[in-house]
Scaffold this motif. Structure first.
Motif, PDB file in Angstrom:
ATOM      1  N   GLU A 187      83.450  18.111 156.001  1.00  0.00           N
ATOM      2  CA  GLU A 187      84.769  18.154 156.626  1.00  0.00           C
ATOM      3  C   GLU A 187      84.862  17.248 157.842  1.00  0.00           C
ATOM      4  O   GLU A 187      85.908  17.165 158.488  1.00  0.00           O
ATOM      5  CB  GLU A 187      85.091  19.602 157.036  1.00  0.00           C
ATOM      6  CG  GLU A 187      85.230  20.547 155.832  1.00  0.00           C
ATOM      7  CD  GLU A 187      85.272  22.002 156.250  1.00  0.00           C
ATOM      8  OE1 GLU A 187      85.264  22.254 157.473  1.00  0.00           O
ATOM      9  OE2 GLU A 187      85.310  22.874 155.371  1.00  0.00           O
ATOM     10  N   GLY A 188      83.769  16.565 158.181  1.00  0.00           N
ATOM     11  CA  GLY A 188      83.785  15.630 159.290  1.00  0.00           C
ATOM     12  C   GLY A 188      83.804  16.282 160.663  1.00  0.00           C
ATOM     13  O   GLY A 188      84.325  15.719 161.622  1.00  0.00           O
ATOM     14  N   LYS A 189      83.246  17.480 160.767  1.00  0.00           N
ATOM     15  CA  LYS A 189      83.186  18.157 162.054  1.00  0.00           C
ATOM     16  C   LYS A 189      82.295  17.364 163.011  1.00  0.00           C
ATOM     17  O   LYS A 189      81.212  16.905 162.636  1.00  0.00           O
ATOM     18  CB  LYS A 189      82.629  19.571 161.895  1.00  0.00           C
ATOM     19  CG  LYS A 189      83.427  20.458 160.945  1.00  0.00           C
ATOM     20  CD  LYS A 189      84.802  20.795 161.499  1.00  0.00           C
ATOM     21  CE  LYS A 189      85.531  21.778 160.585  1.00  0.00           C
ATOM     22  NZ  LYS A 189      86.880  22.104 161.062  1.00  0.00           N
ATOM     23  N   ASN A 190      82.739  17.228 164.247  1.00  0.00           N
ATOM     24  CA  ASN A 190      81.985  16.447 165.220  1.00  0.00           C
ATOM     25  C   ASN A 190      80.764  17.188 165.759  1.00  0.00           C
ATOM     26  O   ASN A 190      79.720  16.603 165.989  1.00  0.00           O
ATOM     27  CB  ASN A 190      82.891  16.046 166.396  1.00  0.00           C
ATOM     28  CG  ASN A 190      83.966  15.066 165.959  1.00  0.00           C
ATOM     29  OD1 ASN A 190      83.716  14.218 165.107  1.00  0.00           O
ATOM     30  ND2 ASN A 190      85.157  15.183 166.534  1.00  0.00           N
ATOM     31  N   ARG A 191      80.912  18.484 165.973  1.00  0.00           N
ATOM     32  CA  ARG A 191      79.823  19.250 166.559  1.00  0.00           C
ATOM     33  C   ARG A 191      78.888  19.739 165.458  1.00  0.00           C
ATOM     34  O   ARG A 191      79.168  20.710 164.768  1.00  0.00           O
ATOM     35  CB  ARG A 191      80.366  20.432 167.362  1.00  0.00           C
ATOM     36  CG  ARG A 191      81.209  20.037 168.555  1.00  0.00           C
ATOM     37  CD  ARG A 191      81.639  21.258 169.352  1.00  0.00           C
ATOM     38  NE  ARG A 191      80.470  21.963 169.875  1.00  0.00           N
ATOM     39  CZ  ARG A 191      80.558  23.118 170.540  1.00  0.00           C
ATOM     40  NH1 ARG A 191      81.737  23.701 170.729  1.00  0.00           N
ATOM     41  NH2 ARG A 191      79.467  23.709 170.989  1.00  0.00           N
ATOM     42  N   GLN A 192      77.814  19.021 165.270  1.00  0.00           N
ATOM     43  CA  GLN A 192      76.846  19.379 164.247  1.00  0.00           C
ATOM     44  C   GLN A 192      75.492  19.658 164.886  1.00  0.00           C
ATOM     45  O   GLN A 192      75.052  18.938 165.770  1.00  0.00           O
ATOM     46  CB  GLN A 192      76.700  18.253 163.218  1.00  0.00           C
ATOM     47  CG  GLN A 192      77.969  18.035 162.395  1.00  0.00           C
ATOM     48  CD  GLN A 192      77.755  16.977 161.339  1.00  0.00           C
ATOM     49  OE1 GLN A 192      76.642  16.725 160.924  1.00  0.00           O
ATOM     50  NE2 GLN A 192      78.832  16.344 160.906  1.00  0.00           N
ATOM     51  N   VAL A 193      74.843  20.697 164.431  1.00  0.00           N
ATOM     52  CA  VAL A 193      73.539  21.066 164.950  1.00  0.00           C
ATOM     53  C   VAL A 193      72.470  20.421 164.078  1.00  0.00           C
ATOM     54  O   VAL A 193      72.588  20.396 162.849  1.00  0.00           O
ATOM     55  CB  VAL A 193      73.361  22.607 164.930  1.00  0.00           C
ATOM     56  CG1 VAL A 193      71.994  22.996 165.478  1.00  0.00           C
ATOM     57  CG2 VAL A 193      74.475  23.263 165.735  1.00  0.00           C
ATOM     58  N   SER A 194      71.430  19.888 164.694  1.00  0.00           N
ATOM     59  CA  SER A 194      70.355  19.275 163.926  1.00  0.00           C
ATOM     60  C   SER A 194      69.653  20.343 163.085  1.00  0.00           C
ATOM     61  O   SER A 194      69.683  21.534 163.421  1.00  0.00           O
ATOM     62  CB  SER A 194      69.338  18.616 164.863  1.00  0.00           C
ATOM     63  OG  SER A 194      68.636  19.598 165.603  1.00  0.00           O
ATOM     64  N   GLU A 195      69.027  19.908 161.998  1.00  0.00           N
ATOM     65  CA  GLU A 195      68.327  20.855 161.136  1.00  0.00           C
ATOM     66  C   GLU A 195      67.205  21.563 161.884  1.00  0.00           C
ATOM     67  O   GLU A 195      66.961  22.749 161.686  1.00  0.00           O
ATOM     68  CB  GLU A 195      67.765  20.127 159.912  1.00  0.00           C
ATOM     69  CG  GLU A 195      68.833  19.705 158.917  1.00  0.00           C
ATOM     70  CD  GLU A 195      68.239  19.196 157.615  1.00  0.00           C
ATOM     71  OE1 GLU A 195      66.987  19.239 157.475  1.00  0.00           O
ATOM     72  OE2 GLU A 195      69.007  18.761 156.746  1.00  0.00           O
ATOM     73  N   GLU A 196      66.510  20.823 162.774  1.00  0.00           N
ATOM     74  CA  GLU A 196      65.409  21.417 163.529  1.00  0.00           C
ATOM     75  C   GLU A 196      65.911  22.531 164.441  1.00  0.00           C
ATOM     76  O   GLU A 196      65.316  23.618 164.504  1.00  0.00           O
ATOM     77  CB  GLU A 196      64.698  20.339 164.370  1.00  0.00           C
ATOM     78  CG  GLU A 196      63.943  19.294 163.561  1.00  0.00           C
ATOM     79  CD  GLU A 196      64.851  18.261 162.934  1.00  0.00           C
ATOM     80  OE1 GLU A 196      66.066  18.223 163.297  1.00  0.00           O
ATOM     81  OE2 GLU A 196      64.370  17.504 162.072  1.00  0.00           O
ATOM     82  N   LEU A 197      67.015  22.269 165.135  1.00  0.00           N
ATOM     83  CA  LEU A 197      67.562  23.270 166.046  1.00  0.00           C
ATOM     84  C   LEU A 197      68.127  24.453 165.262  1.00  0.00           C
ATOM     85  O   LEU A 197      67.940  25.613 165.654  1.00  0.00           O
ATOM     86  CB  LEU A 197      68.660  22.659 166.919  1.00  0.00           C
ATOM     87  CG  LEU A 197      69.323  23.603 167.940  1.00  0.00           C
ATOM     88  CD1 LEU A 197      68.275  24.209 168.858  1.00  0.00           C
ATOM     89  CD2 LEU A 197      70.390  22.860 168.744  1.00  0.00           C
ATOM     90  N   LEU A 198      68.802  24.169 164.162  1.00  0.00           N
ATOM     91  CA  LEU A 198      69.366  25.236 163.338  1.00  0.00           C
ATOM     92  C   LEU A 198      68.265  26.148 162.812  1.00  0.00           C
ATOM     93  O   LEU A 198      68.383  27.374 162.862  1.00  0.00           O
ATOM     94  CB  LEU A 198      70.157  24.650 162.172  1.00  0.00           C
ATOM     95  CG  LEU A 198      70.774  25.658 161.189  1.00  0.00           C
ATOM     96  CD1 LEU A 198      71.726  26.598 161.918  1.00  0.00           C
ATOM     97  CD2 LEU A 198      71.500  24.932 160.058  1.00  0.00           C
ATOM     98  N   LEU A 199      67.175  25.555 162.324  1.00  0.00           N
ATOM     99  CA  LEU A 199      66.055  26.341 161.808  1.00  0.00           C
ATOM    100  C   LEU A 199      65.443  27.191 162.910  1.00  0.00           C
ATOM    101  O   LEU A 199      65.138  28.374 162.698  1.00  0.00           O
ATOM    102  CB  LEU A 199      64.993  25.437 161.202  1.00  0.00           C
ATOM    103  CG  LEU A 199      63.700  26.125 160.753  1.00  0.00           C
ATOM    104  CD1 LEU A 199      63.981  27.193 159.701  1.00  0.00           C
ATOM    105  CD2 LEU A 199      62.697  25.090 160.215  1.00  0.00           C
ATOM    106  N   SER A 200      65.266  26.602 164.082  1.00  0.00           N
ATOM    107  CA  SER A 200      64.676  27.338 165.206  1.00  0.00           C
ATOM    108  C   SER A 200      65.544  28.527 165.606  1.00  0.00           C
ATOM    109  O   SER A 200      65.044  29.653 165.771  1.00  0.00           O
ATOM    110  CB  SER A 200      64.498  26.401 166.405  1.00  0.00           C
ATOM    111  OG  SER A 200      64.017  27.104 167.526  1.00  0.00           O
ATOM    112  N   GLN A 201      66.838  28.292 165.757  1.00  0.00           N
ATOM    113  CA  GLN A 201      67.748  29.361 166.152  1.00  0.00           C
ATOM    114  C   GLN A 201      67.845  30.436 165.064  1.00  0.00           C
ATOM    115  O   GLN A 201      67.858  31.638 165.357  1.00  0.00           O
ATOM    116  CB  GLN A 201      69.135  28.787 166.445  1.00  0.00           C
ATOM    117  CG  GLN A 201      69.179  27.891 167.670  1.00  0.00           C
ATOM    118  CD  GLN A 201      70.549  27.270 167.885  1.00  0.00           C
ATOM    119  OE1 GLN A 201      71.352  27.142 166.964  1.00  0.00           O
ATOM    120  NE2 GLN A 201      70.831  26.856 169.111  1.00  0.00           N
ATOM    121  N   LEU A 202      67.911  29.996 163.820  1.00  0.00           N
ATOM    122  CA  LEU A 202      68.031  30.927 162.704  1.00  0.00           C
ATOM    123  C   LEU A 202      66.779  31.797 162.575  1.00  0.00           C
ATOM    124  O   LEU A 202      66.871  33.012 162.371  1.00  0.00           O
ATOM    125  CB  LEU A 202      68.272  30.159 161.403  1.00  0.00           C
ATOM    126  CG  LEU A 202      68.399  30.990 160.123  1.00  0.00           C
ATOM    127  CD1 LEU A 202      69.573  31.948 160.222  1.00  0.00           C
ATOM    128  CD2 LEU A 202      68.564  30.073 158.914  1.00  0.00           C
TER     129      LEU A 202
END
Length: 227
Positions: A187-202
């Protein structure tokens, strides 16, 4: 010093791996019904007849490719369970592997959801062998995670809880986050979290949830009622 010449069996395995890689690409792009052996052969850079030397039909190729991928994933899960490490470390490695597996699957089919639905839905269900393999795959994934949570309960790392429900929630949260991330990207969202950060937070979120406990159980992570 020259490397030893690969044996006939090694050459055969290598050729099958090339065909599997090409087949996966074609199946994801076109869906099972529209994919043709000639398409797979051209993608692999080999002749159509070569594919038939290894597989008698498209269905056989699909089934063997699917089973091979599942076996590889299961072997990686078993290695995590056999690690000489803490339960928390094993859980983090397990979630990282599941995240990697899901994340690698999503970008490959970005923008072609219809093909994914075809492969993971109608076509697989039609084949009893493949449907059975899918059921076994999800059962294994759930059992591996459930066993790790139960080990954490026995060691006092986690409170008594329904380990199966905790495992189901963890896998559901992981899959949902990965697919949501790529939905935002499409959808072209500007605020995207990196995979590394997403994995860490998740991972931190899932472990915190397990540490709080969930449904009543018998003290060893076995549920007291049917879910």
């Amino acid at each position: 010093m020259l490397s030893p010449k690969p044996t006939r069996q090694e050459q055969r395995l290598s050729k099958k791996e090339i065909i599997f890689a090409a087949a996966l690409k074609v199946f994801l792009e076109k869906g099972y019904e529209e994919a043709r052996i000639i398409d797979i052969a051209e993608t692999a850079g080999i002749g159509k007849g070569t594919v038939y030397q290894y597989f008698s039909s498209k269905q056989e190729l699909f089934f063997e490719m699917f089973c091979e991928k599942m076996q590889q994933h299961t072997q990686r899960l078993k290695k995590i369970l056999d690690m000489d490490a803490s339960v928390e470390k094993k859980l983090r490695c397990y979630l990282a592997l599941e995240f990697e597996t899901t994340a690698c699957r999503v970008p490959a089919v970005e923008g072609n959801g219809a093909a994914v639905e075809t492969i993971m839905g109608v076509d697989l269900v039609k084949n009893e062998k493949i449907a059975g393999q899918i059921e076994q795959m999800f059962s294994d994934r759930l059992m591996f995670l459930q066993d790790l949570i139960q080990a954490g309960i026995r060691e006092g790392l986690f409170p008594a809880q329904d380990a199966r429900m905790s495992a189901l929630c963890a896998l559901g949260a992981l899959s949902a986050c990965v697919f949501f991330k790529y939905a935002q990207k499409r959808e072209g969202k500007n605020r995207q979290v990196s995979e590394e950060l997403l994995l860490s937070q998740l991972t931190d979120f899932i472990l915190a949830g397990i540490a709080k406990g969930s449904l009543p159980c018998n003290g060893e992570g076995e549920t007291l009622r049917k879910i």
